[in-house]
Design a protein around this motif. Structure first.
Motif, PDB file in Angstrom:
ATOM      1  N   ASP A   7      55.971  23.338  46.912  1.00 52.97           N
ATOM      2  CA  ASP A   7      56.342  23.769  45.569  1.00 52.97           C
ATOM      3  C   ASP A   7      56.026  25.245  45.372  1.00 52.97           C
ATOM      4  OD1 ASP A   7      57.179  21.214  44.767  1.00 52.97           O
ATOM      5  OD2 ASP A   7      55.134  20.645  44.232  1.00 52.97           O
ATOM      6  N   PRO A   8      56.823  25.928  44.534  1.00 50.53           N
ATOM      7  CA  PRO A   8      56.525  27.338  44.256  1.00 50.53           C
ATOM      8  C   PRO A   8      55.147  27.492  43.606  1.00 50.53           C
ATOM      9  CG  PRO A   8      58.708  26.757  43.436  1.00 50.53           C
ATOM     10  CD  PRO A   8      58.036  25.480  43.856  1.00 50.53           C
ATOM     11  N   ILE A   9      54.478  28.579  43.942  1.00 47.63           N
ATOM     12  CA  ILE A   9      53.205  28.938  43.329  1.00 47.63           C
ATOM     13  C   ILE A   9      53.526  29.988  42.265  1.00 47.63           C
ATOM     14  CG2 ILE A   9      50.938  29.967  43.694  1.00 47.63           C
ATOM     15  CD1 ILE A   9      51.227  29.077  46.679  1.00 47.63           C
ATOM     16  N   LYS A  10      53.094  29.739  41.036  1.00 48.38           N
ATOM     17  CA  LYS A  10      53.393  30.669  39.943  1.00 48.38           C
ATOM     18  C   LYS A  10      52.092  31.180  39.335  1.00 48.38           C
ATOM     19  CE  LYS A  10      57.750  28.480  39.013  1.00 48.38           C
ATOM     20  NZ  LYS A  10      58.789  28.249  38.076  1.00 48.38           N
ATOM     21  N   VAL A  11      52.043  32.500  39.129  1.00 47.66           N
ATOM     22  CA  VAL A  11      50.846  33.137  38.574  1.00 47.66           C
ATOM     23  C   VAL A  11      51.277  34.131  37.505  1.00 47.66           C
ATOM     24  CG1 VAL A  11      48.887  34.654  39.092  1.00 47.66           C
ATOM     25  CG2 VAL A  11      49.565  32.893  40.733  1.00 47.66           C
ATOM     26  N   GLN A  12      50.563  34.117  36.368  1.00 51.37           N
ATOM     27  CA  GLN A  12      50.794  35.087  35.301  1.00 51.37           C
ATOM     28  C   GLN A  12      49.468  35.730  34.939  1.00 51.37           C
ATOM     29  OE1 GLN A  12      52.831  32.646  32.251  1.00 51.37           O
ATOM     30  NE2 GLN A  12      54.455  34.176  32.436  1.00 51.37           N
ATOM     31  N   SER A  13      49.516  37.030  34.686  1.00 52.09           N
ATOM     32  CA  SER A  13      48.339  37.740  34.205  1.00 52.09           C
ATOM     33  C   SER A  13      48.770  38.645  33.061  1.00 52.09           C
ATOM     34  CB  SER A  13      47.697  38.558  35.328  1.00 52.09           C
ATOM     35  OG  SER A  13      48.447  39.734  35.561  1.00 52.09           O
ATOM     36  N   HIS A  15      49.078  41.802  33.053  1.00 54.76           N
ATOM     37  CA  HIS A  15      49.903  42.936  33.472  1.00 54.76           C
ATOM     38  C   HIS A  15      51.122  42.568  34.318  1.00 54.76           C
ATOM     39  CE1 HIS A  15      46.872  45.641  31.924  1.00 54.76           C
ATOM     40  NE2 HIS A  15      45.957  44.920  32.548  1.00 54.76           N
ATOM     41  N   GLY A  16      51.082  41.414  34.969  1.00 51.90           N
ATOM     42  CA  GLY A  16      52.181  41.069  35.856  1.00 51.90           C
ATOM     43  C   GLY A  16      52.234  39.584  36.140  1.00 51.90           C
ATOM     44  N   GLU A  17      53.279  39.188  36.835  1.00 54.66           N
ATOM     45  CA  GLU A  17      53.444  37.784  37.185  1.00 54.66           C
ATOM     46  C   GLU A  17      54.273  37.673  38.463  1.00 54.66           C
ATOM     47  OE1 GLU A  17      57.091  36.094  34.689  1.00 54.66           O
ATOM     48  OE2 GLU A  17      55.600  37.090  33.395  1.00 54.66           O
ATOM     49  N   TYR A  18      54.146  36.516  39.112  1.00 61.91           N
ATOM     50  CA  TYR A  18      54.971  36.255  40.289  1.00 61.91           C
ATOM     51  C   TYR A  18      55.143  34.769  40.515  1.00 61.91           C
ATOM     52  CZ  TYR A  18      50.611  35.444  42.915  1.00 61.91           C
ATOM     53  OH  TYR A  18      49.398  34.963  43.352  1.00 61.91           O
ATOM     54  N   SER A  19      56.195  34.478  41.249  1.00 62.29           N
ATOM     55  CA  SER A  19      56.461  33.138  41.744  1.00 62.29           C
ATOM     56  C   SER A  19      56.729  33.308  43.228  1.00 62.29           C
ATOM     57  CB  SER A  19      57.679  32.541  41.033  1.00 62.29           C
ATOM     58  OG  SER A  19      58.018  31.303  41.611  1.00 62.29           O
ATOM     59  N   ILE A  20      56.079  32.493  44.056  1.00 64.31           N
ATOM     60  CA  ILE A  20      56.192  32.652  45.498  1.00 64.31           C
ATOM     61  C   ILE A  20      56.337  31.289  46.155  1.00 64.31           C
ATOM     62  CG2 ILE A  20      53.678  32.699  45.799  1.00 64.31           C
ATOM     63  CD1 ILE A  20      54.126  34.807  48.034  1.00 64.31           C
ATOM     64  N   GLU A  21      57.196  31.216  47.174  1.00 65.56           N
ATOM     65  CA  GLU A  21      57.391  29.960  47.888  1.00 65.56           C
ATOM     66  C   GLU A  21      57.912  30.226  49.300  1.00 65.56           C
ATOM     67  OE1 GLU A  21      60.602  27.428  46.394  1.00 65.56           O
ATOM     68  OE2 GLU A  21      61.409  29.181  45.377  1.00 65.56           O
ATOM     69  N   LEU A  22      57.726  29.235  50.150  1.00 68.96           N
ATOM     70  CA  LEU A  22      58.226  29.288  51.516  1.00 68.96           C
ATOM     71  C   LEU A  22      59.474  28.429  51.598  1.00 68.96           C
ATOM     72  CD1 LEU A  22      57.878  30.048  54.534  1.00 68.96           C
ATOM     73  CD2 LEU A  22      56.470  27.984  54.757  1.00 68.96           C
TER      74      LEU A  22
END
Length: 145
Positions: A7-13, A15-22
């Motif tokens: 499953d995608p890993i999602k992070v929010q802060s 100042h920024g955010e990302y979604s990452i997956e293989l």
């Protein structure tokens, strides 16, 4: 070898955010905002979680940058070290899609500097299909069901 994360890993802060997956042997990242050192530390660990299960097999990185899309100076330095480490984990290259970045030339300038310092190929383009075509020349492909 550790277990593969599906499953995608999602992070929010703040100042920024990302979604990452293989997917296949490509790690895909959608990133937005400013990457601080604190956000970078989370990102670095998430990349390791996705890359280590590949057991050193070749893989590529596909990054779509939205909004500001830059690194603070301390995060930039940390990224250089991280990219050098990723080479040991099998990373072949990184393709960037910068169409939705606020200032694509600034994003390109910063990340070119990072990847040159880490001695790994990077490519900048306007669409994901172009990025995937370039990664395919390095035997990096998305999963096909």
């Amino acid at each position: 070898m550790s277990e593969r994360i599906t499953d995608p890993i999602k992070v929010q802060s703040k100042h920024g955010e990302y979604s990452i997956e293989l997917q296949g042997n490509i790690i895909r990242l959608d990133g937005k905002g400013v990457v601080t050192k604190a956000l970078f530390k989370l990102y670095h660990e998430d990349v390791k979680k996705l890359a280590l299960p590949l057991g050193g097999q070749p893989w590529g990185f596909l990054i779509s940058v939205k909004g500001v899309g830059i690194l603070t100076p301390d995060a930039e330095h940390a990224l250089i070290e991280s990219v050098r480490m990723r080479k040991q984990y099998g990373m072949q290259a990184c393709a960037f899609v910068t169409t939705h970045a606020d200032i694509p030339a600034l994003v390109k300038s910063q990340f070119e500097r990072v990847y040159k310092a880490a001695s790994i190929a990077c490519y900048f383009c306007d669409c994901e299909s172009e990025a995937l075509s370039w990664l395919a020349t390095l035997d990096c492909f998305l999963e096909t069901d």
